[in-house]
Scaffold this active site. Structure first.
Site, PDB file in Angstrom:
ATOM      1  N   SER A   1       1.584  -6.104   7.291  1.00 11.06           N
ATOM      2  CA  SER A   1       1.447  -4.871   8.056  1.00 11.06           C
ATOM      3  C   SER A   1       1.794  -5.116   9.525  1.00 11.06           C
ATOM      4  CB  SER A   1       0.028  -4.314   7.871  1.00 11.06           C
ATOM      5  OG  SER A   1      -0.058  -2.979   8.292  1.00 11.06           O
TER       6      SER A   1
ATOM      7  N   GLU B   1       1.571   2.087  -2.191  1.00 13.51           N
ATOM      8  CA  GLU B   1       0.968   1.839  -0.877  1.00 13.51           C
ATOM      9  C   GLU B   1       1.444   2.820   0.169  1.00 13.51           C
ATOM     10  OE1 GLU B   1       2.245  -0.816   2.076  1.00 13.51           O
ATOM     11  OE2 GLU B   1       3.281  -2.119   0.640  1.00 13.51           O
TER      12      GLU B   1
ATOM     13  N   HIS C   1      -1.501  -1.465  -0.285  1.00 12.68           N
ATOM     14  CA  HIS C   1      -1.068  -2.111   0.957  1.00 12.68           C
ATOM     15  C   HIS C   1      -1.455  -3.586   0.964  1.00 12.68           C
ATOM     16  CE1 HIS C   1       0.474  -2.006   4.965  1.00 12.68           C
ATOM     17  NE2 HIS C   1      -0.682  -2.245   5.550  1.00 12.68           N
TER      18      HIS C   1
END
Length: 303
Positions: free
Chosen positions: A111, A248, A275
């Site tokens: 991320s 996700e 995610h």
């Protein structure tokens, strides 16, 4: 490299917590997300790679302000100006690399950490053997557009309208709004429940997270709203793996496009992964990672 925990002192005087697991001559430095998150989904990375038949030393660390590392006083405007920016966290990665004595290593980031991997590979690629961008787009507009699709699939029109009304007023704290966030989190962030990443308290540094992201994963009101690295993807010259979960918050189409735009890259996805797909489906996630590392090591990647 010594196994276990090592506290390093940055040139600015702050201390960072680092931890190394695993053995072997291959080194992987793992960056967490958030920003303001923590290292914990990387704790078993060396063990998972070992299950795939690969010996790797995995080093993780909590970025400045996160969980086990020092946290500056962000009520001080100077600290906010000096630290809450992309350049600080990018240069921190390279300082950690230098102080740990890493070179010719692999860099993985989840991320926000994937954002740092993109920027690091473009600027400091001479230090890398390979880069892994885990669940991060190259431009935030793709992410925010996909979030709208995610909400419309997971919630009723009335629930979406309620969330948008709360967001327009900056009213994020009410229980009803947060209950909808929880539905989205369980569908698209941590699909495997109960989440292994849950704490008894919220350990996210909200000063950092709020400055870049906002209140939660499904709204972007901070600095990230302007982030766009698309034009710089061509400057990532090292072998690169782009890996997304199939269920996700980051759009699969963007991951595929990024792999086409990066000169030497490949896209993979994790079935049933949200995610945090390294936790949701570790066997597939780490098979992809181990295969990538093996191919780079044998000079067969993308050939």
């Amino acid at each position: 490299m010594k196994q276990g925990t090592k506290i390093i002192t940055l040139d600015n005087g702050y201390h960072l917590w680092t931890n190394t697991q695993g053995t072997g001559d291959i080194h992987l430095l793992a960056l967490h997300g958030g920003p303001g998150g923590e290292h914990e989904y990387w704790e078993d990375a060396a063990k998972q790679l070992k299950k795939q038949g690969l010996d790797v030393q995995v080093t993780m660390y909590d970025q400045l302000g996160s969980w086990y590392s020092d946290s500056p006083d962000f009520s001080d405007p100077k600290n906010r100006e000096d630290i809450l920016n992309y350049d600080y966290f990018l240069n921190e990665v390279d300082e950690v690399r230098d102080k740990l004595g890493l070179d010719n290593f692999y860099l993985i980031g989840q991320s926000w950490g994937g954002l740092l991997v993109q920027e690091y590979a473009a600027k400091f690629g001479q230090h890398l053997k390979g880069a892994i961008i885990s669940s991060m787009v190259d431009r935030i507009d793709d992410y925010t557009e996909h979030l709208e699709e995610v909400r419309e699939k997971a919630l009723t029109p009335e629930q979406v309208a309620y969330m948008k009304a709360c967001e327009a007023k900056g009213d994020y704290d009410n229980d009803k709004y947060q209950s909808y966030v929880d539905i989205l989190n369980k569908g698209y962030i941590d699909r495997k429940q109960p989440s292994k990443l849950s704490h008894l308290i919220d350990v996210t540094n909200t000063d950092i997270y709020g400055a870049f992201q906002g209140d939660n994963e499904f709204v972007v009101t901070g600095k990230l709203a302007e982030w766009d690295f698309t034009d710089q993807l061509k400057n990532i010259k090292v072998p690169t793996l782009v890996t997304f979960g199939e269920h996700e918050t980051m759009p699969i189409a963007t991951g595929k496009r990024m792999a086409e735009m990066i000169p030497n890259a490949k896209f993979v996805s994790t079935p049933e992964g949200g995610h945090h797909h390294m936790v949701d489906n570790p066997d597939v996630y780490y098979d992809h990672l181990a295969t990538f590392i093996r191919e780079v090591e044998s000079d067969t990647f993308n050939k």
